[in-house]
Motif scaffolding. Structure first.
Motif, PDB file in Angstrom:
ATOM      1  N   UNK A 132       5.240  -7.011  42.057  1.00 51.46           N
ATOM      2  CA  UNK A 132       4.858  -8.234  41.381  1.00 51.46           C
ATOM      3  C   UNK A 132       4.275  -9.259  42.354  1.00 51.46           C
ATOM      4  N   UNK A 133       4.891  -9.405  43.519  1.00 53.21           N
ATOM      5  CA  UNK A 133       4.394 -10.375  44.497  1.00 53.21           C
ATOM      6  C   UNK A 133       2.969 -10.058  44.925  1.00 53.21           C
ATOM      7  N   UNK A 134       2.680  -8.787  45.107  1.00 51.11           N
ATOM      8  CA  UNK A 134       1.341  -8.403  45.550  1.00 51.11           C
ATOM      9  C   UNK A 134       0.310  -8.530  44.445  1.00 51.11           C
ATOM     10  N   UNK A 144       8.970  -0.538  38.163  1.00 52.55           N
ATOM     11  CA  UNK A 144       7.908  -0.266  39.129  1.00 52.55           C
ATOM     12  C   UNK A 144       6.868   0.677  38.520  1.00 52.55           C
ATOM     13  N   UNK A 145       5.615   0.302  38.696  1.00 59.02           N
ATOM     14  CA  UNK A 145       4.529   1.095  38.141  1.00 59.02           C
ATOM     15  C   UNK A 145       4.175   0.750  36.715  1.00 59.02           C
ATOM     16  N   UNK A 146       4.949  -0.163  36.086  1.00 58.74           N
ATOM     17  CA  UNK A 146       4.702  -0.557  34.699  1.00 58.74           C
ATOM     18  C   UNK A 146       4.407  -2.050  34.595  1.00 58.74           C
ATOM     19  N   UNK A 147       3.975  -2.664  35.698  1.00 56.20           N
ATOM     20  CA  UNK A 147       3.692  -4.096  35.725  1.00 56.20           C
ATOM     21  C   UNK A 147       2.374  -4.394  35.018  1.00 56.20           C
ATOM     22  N   UNK A 168       8.873  -4.679  26.068  1.00 59.78           N
ATOM     23  CA  UNK A 168       8.304  -5.564  27.084  1.00 59.78           C
ATOM     24  C   UNK A 168       9.435  -6.291  27.797  1.00 59.78           C
ATOM     25  N   UNK A 169       9.253  -6.532  29.093  1.00 60.70           N
ATOM     26  CA  UNK A 169      10.211  -7.281  29.905  1.00 60.70           C
ATOM     27  C   UNK A 169       9.474  -8.452  30.540  1.00 60.70           C
ATOM     28  N   UNK A 190       6.518  -6.706  32.556  1.00 55.22           N
ATOM     29  CA  UNK A 190       6.455  -5.250  32.670  1.00 55.22           C
ATOM     30  C   UNK A 190       6.468  -4.641  31.266  1.00 55.22           C
ATOM     31  N   UNK A 191       5.950  -3.435  31.132  1.00 61.54           N
ATOM     32  CA  UNK A 191       6.027  -2.673  29.894  1.00 61.54           C
ATOM     33  C   UNK A 191       6.640  -1.317  30.214  1.00 61.54           C
TER      34      UNK A 191
END
Length: 382
Positions: A377-379, A248-251, A274-275, A267-268
């Motif tokens: 992510x959805x938003x 969260x916060x790294x998207x 990286x994910x 995400x990072x």
């Protein structure tokens, strides 16, 4: 006058499992697809650990199917109070996800520990309500993250954690039929067709995402992100646990394609890692396919998982590494005996927690963290 020595907020004695008192007597709340395709057949094969004391299911066809599945002695209760009177001391909640806040809350009000199928909730406000109710009831809510109980998955998570500082990329790729044929052979009635979200689900999604979310974002949140990838996001969080890194916060971005049937995000968590995760609904595929891969400076670990409902297959982990000095490579392969599914091990771990003081299962704190990441992510979907 009698004096009670119960601590404040403790559940009533009748609603607490007796340590070492034989198999855990449970009430099944909701006898739909996941109950028949997974939990009931495992409970039937684990008589020493779990006993189905009662069933709460409003559909008479599904209720009758429980009897036919090998549970003629289970009480078919009208409500949770009747289930408790029938001897239930814990609740396995398999109702639709948008009912979980109410159902889990009712269980906690009766002092029943809960194992709730995923997603427990997709609404952070609801999860906070359940956390408060769990604290007041003084009994635990466990999340149905059954993959966490697969020993091969645990090896993968441990491998990633040990090499996290050298990690470069963690990927998840899911090909999911998400179609009736995937579970038709496991159900005693025709499986429900894939279709639009029912009105109560739409209302729950609107509350969870807020008024600015569109129909595509709500659908992706309910299915590809919250219905499936929530499992893998939980595994990623298990890898990151204790490192100070988070999703969260790294998207970086999130996207959907194929009219919303495919969704992916990146995400990072750190400058070096990286994910990437992706879920594709492919009803024309006959088999479910799931691959997680962790690339580090000195190795690549590839985890392949079968359908969560498969008993004749098991997870496989390949770890490829090499020696820069000699140029020699090595491959280590680990797998597990088929039949011992994550669902089975989860039930055993849950029963051990409640009757023998075993370690706790993933709970609401993890549910909230996972939901926050996929909600973000959805938003952001484009």
């Amino acid at each position: 006058m009698t004096t009670s020595h119960e601590p404040a907020g403790a559940p009533p004695a009748h609603a607490r499992p007796a340590p070492g008192g034989g198999p855990l007597p449970v009430v099944l709340v909701g006898a739909g697809k996941v109950a028949h395709a997974a939990h009931l057949r495992e409970i039937r094969d684990l008589p020493g650990a779990v006993r189905l004391a009662a069933v709460v299911e409003g559909d008479p066809v599904r209720s009758a199917a429980v009897r036919a599945a090998g549970f003629p002695d289970a009480v078919h209760a009208a409500d949770l109070d009747e289930a408790v009177r029938a001897g239930a001391r814990a609740a396995l909640v398999c109702t639709p996800w948008w009912t979980h806040r109410a159902v889990v809350g009712e269980c906690l009000a009766r002092g029943l520990p809960v194992l709730c199928e995923k997603p427990v909730s997709l609404d952070p406000a609801e999860i906070d309500e359940l956390i408060a109710a769990e604290r007041a009831a003084a009994v635990p809510v466990a999340a149905g993250y059954m993959k966490r109980h697969d020993p091969v998955v645990a090896l993968f998570v441990a491998h990633c954690r040990a090499r996290l500082a050298r990690g470069r990329r963690l990927t998840v790729d899911i090909h999911d039929p998400n179609a009736p044929h995937q579970v038709a052979h496991l159900l005693p009635y025709d499986p429900p067709p894939f279709g639009p979200q029912p009105p109560p689900a739409e209302a729950a999604l609107a509350r969870a995402l807020g008024p600015r979310a569109d129909a595509v974002q709500r659908e992706a949140y309910a299915r590809g992100l919250g219905g499936s990838l929530i499992h893998q996001v939980n595994l990623v969080h298990a890898v990151l646990a204790g490192s100070g890194l988070a999703l969260e916060g790294r998207l970086l971005h999130a996207e959907q394609w194929a009219d919303g049937d495919s969704v992916g995000c990146r995400w990072r968590p750190s400058r070096r890692l990286a994910v990437d995760v992706a879920h594709q609904r492919l009803p024309g595929h006959r088999r479910y396919r799931e691959v997680l891969e962790f690339t580090a400076e000195d190795s690549v670990a590839t985890l392949t998982l079968p359908s969560p409902y498969a008993r004749d297959e098991s997870a496989t982990l390949h770890v490829d590494s090499w020696d820069p000095a000699t140029g020699l490579g090595a491959r280590e392969t680990r797998t597990a005996e088929p039949g011992h599914t994550g669902f089975r091990r989860q039930l055993l771990a849950w029963a051990a927690q409640l009757t023998a003081g075993g370690p706790p299962l993933p709970g609401l704190a993890e549910v909230r963290r996972d939901a926050a990441a996929v909600r973000e992510a959805a938003l952001r979907l484009s």
